[in-house]
Scaffold this motif. Structure first.
Motif, PDB file in Angstrom:
ATOM      1  N   ALA A 279      -3.090   3.527   4.455  1.00  0.00           N
ATOM      2  CA  ALA A 279      -2.365   2.258   4.406  1.00  0.00           C
ATOM      3  C   ALA A 279      -2.553   1.484   5.712  1.00  0.00           C
ATOM      4  O   ALA A 279      -2.748   0.263   5.706  1.00  0.00           O
ATOM      5  CB  ALA A 279      -0.879   2.509   4.143  1.00  0.00           C
TER       6      ALA A 279
ATOM      7  N   LEU B 228       0.831  -1.208   0.000  1.00  0.00           N
ATOM      8  CA  LEU B 228       0.000   0.000   0.000  1.00  0.00           C
ATOM      9  C   LEU B 228       0.865   1.258   0.000  1.00  0.00           C
ATOM     10  O   LEU B 228       0.604   2.203  -0.754  1.00  0.00           O
ATOM     11  CB  LEU B 228      -0.932  -0.001   1.208  1.00  0.00           C
TER      12      LEU B 228
ATOM     13  N   VAL C 226      -0.277   5.266  -1.541  1.00  0.00           N
ATOM     14  CA  VAL C 226      -1.420   5.528  -0.667  1.00  0.00           C
ATOM     15  C   VAL C 226      -0.929   6.271   0.573  1.00  0.00           C
ATOM     16  O   VAL C 226       0.165   6.017   1.076  1.00  0.00           O
ATOM     17  CB  VAL C 226      -2.099   4.198  -0.262  1.00  0.00           C
TER      18      VAL C 226
END
Length: 437
Positions: A27, A17, A22
């Protein structure tokens, strides 16, 4: 599921992630959601909503945006120019000369900002042009500024200490007082390094300052009065037990607005910019805290924190050995995450083992702050390095090399804390506590 596989799964999802770009907070939520779906029964969405709301509605947390706003207001005033005019006459005759204005300026501004980035930007705008004009070694100008700006993470009001206190449900005021003496000790160590280097280095040939009488120095010191008064009111109100951290933060915002108004730098534009800047920073930190709270819940269902704590207990590490493991762990983690993210991401796992080892959590908060300060000046994610790169146009490698001595001094500070723990614990144990501290 074996705990090794649990760790691998969580790390894989987390770095997948983060690597995709992100936000850190999202995340953390994503990792926690996966963990809840795999290891917990019942509606994950309901638990997520309840946990995030509980984490976000803490009254103690309200101090965070207020202190951020206070720093944003002062950042947009003429404070930086006034600070240099007030500090320079007293620093010029010290070994190391005006480079000390970087360190002392950061120490002073840290006490009204709480943010490393705000401290760096404000003091850097003040000192870099002046020190370059006086031909001080560039690597010392850059290095001391990068290192001293991290004092914004320790000297109260520290945003990192607020986040740490909320994460482990500890008194914010006690943590603030615990950070005062270590912050001053670390600043003194930075100044000692500058003094020693200026004495032995061959490239130290700055333009000499004109001599000033004591009366002229005192006259210039009047420019420091506003910020020193604000520091005294904010910290003094907590020290004397008149205000909680949140109430002191509100007092600080009002004081900053009054100071900006008296300076003539407060208008609708600066007011709106400071408010929006504080909102953006506060929203980012709040999202990280909310994600970390949900992750802590998911970790509880996996049994991972207690399992790791038990495993480390079986290693029979001494207190010192445990701290050395954590020192290396946070230094490595700091290469990839900022300080606040490092704290909230790891507390669910680290807190049980630290308590099990009998380590004072107030002292450990200062230990954590010193170590995550290093994250601000370690590539590739060191935030202070990015700020300095934008301010000076130097390459990242040059700035990182200039900051290495400051990094090593912080490592030394960790051992000072271990050998002399009272420098962090004496003050919070002997001050009067305000209501709901």
């Amino acid at each position: 599921m074996d705990q090794a596989y649990v760790i691998i799964l969580f790390l894989f999802v987390l770095f997948a992630l983060l690597g995709s770009g992100v936000w850190v907070g999202l995340a953390l939520v994503g990792v926690a959601y996966v963990g809840m779906e795999l290891f917990a029964s019942g509606p994950t969405g309901d638990r997520m909503a309840t946990t995030i709301w509980s984490a976000s509605s803490s009254w103690t947390l309200t101090a965070l945006p207020l202190f951020i706003w206070m720093g944003e207001i002062l950042f947009r005033t003429r404070l930086s120019q006034d600070m240099f005019r007030g500090l320079a006459p007293w620093m010029a005759r010290l070994p190391g000369g005006l480079v000390h204005t970087n360190i002392v300026g950061c120490t002073v501004f840290a006490a009204v900002s709480g943010s490393s980035a705000a401290t760096l930007t404000t003091v850097g705008k003040m000192s870099i042009p002046e020190l370059r004009k006086r031909e001080y070694p560039e690597h010392m100008v850059i290095g001391t500024l990068a290192g001293a700006a991290t004092l914004g993470l320790m000297i109260p009001p520290s945003l990192t200490l607020i986040v740490y206190g909320v994460s482990i449900n500890e008194s914010i005021i006690k943590l603030f007082f615990a950070g005062i003496v270590p912050g001053l000790v670390l600043a003194s160590m930075f100044m000692a390094y500058v003094g020693i280097y200026s004495t032995v280095a061959g490239d130290w040939k700055p333009v000499k300052e004109a001599a000033m009488s004591f009366g002229e120095k005192m006259k210039n010191s009047k420019f420091l009065i506003p910020v020193m008064c604000l520091i005294t009111v904010v910290i003094g109100s907590m020290f004397l037990g008149f205000a909680t951290a949140t109430e002191a933060a509100a007092i600080g915002v009002i004081g900053a607005l009054v100071l900006a108004s008296v300076q003539g730098s407060l208008n609708w534009g600066t007011f709106a910019e400071s408010l929006m800047g504080a909102t953006r920073t506060s929203a980012m930190i709040a999202l990280i805290l909310a994600g970390a709270a949900f992750l802590s819940l998911a970790m509880g269902f996996t049994g991972l924190p207690r399992g790791l704590a038990d495993a480390i207990a079986q290693w029979e590490l001494s207190r010192f050995e445990l701290l050395m493991v954590l020192l290396v762990f946070y230094i490595v983690l700091g290469c990839f995450l900022d300080g606040i993210s490092s704290v909230v991401l790891t507390m669910a796992i680290v807190e049980p083992m630290v308590r099990e080892a009998g380590i004072d959590m107030i002292w450990f908060g200062i230990f954590i702050v010193v170590v995550v300060e290093m994250a601000q000046i370690t590539p590739p994610i060191g935030f202070n390095l990015f700020v300095l790169q934008g301010m000076t146009d130097h390459e990242m490698g040059y700035i990182a090399r200039a900051a290495i001595p400051m990094f090593l001094i912080m490592v030394l500070m960790v051992f000072v804390l271990i050998v002399f723990p009272d420098i962090a614990t004496w003050l919070p144990e002997n001050v009067r506590q305000g209501p709901n501290a």
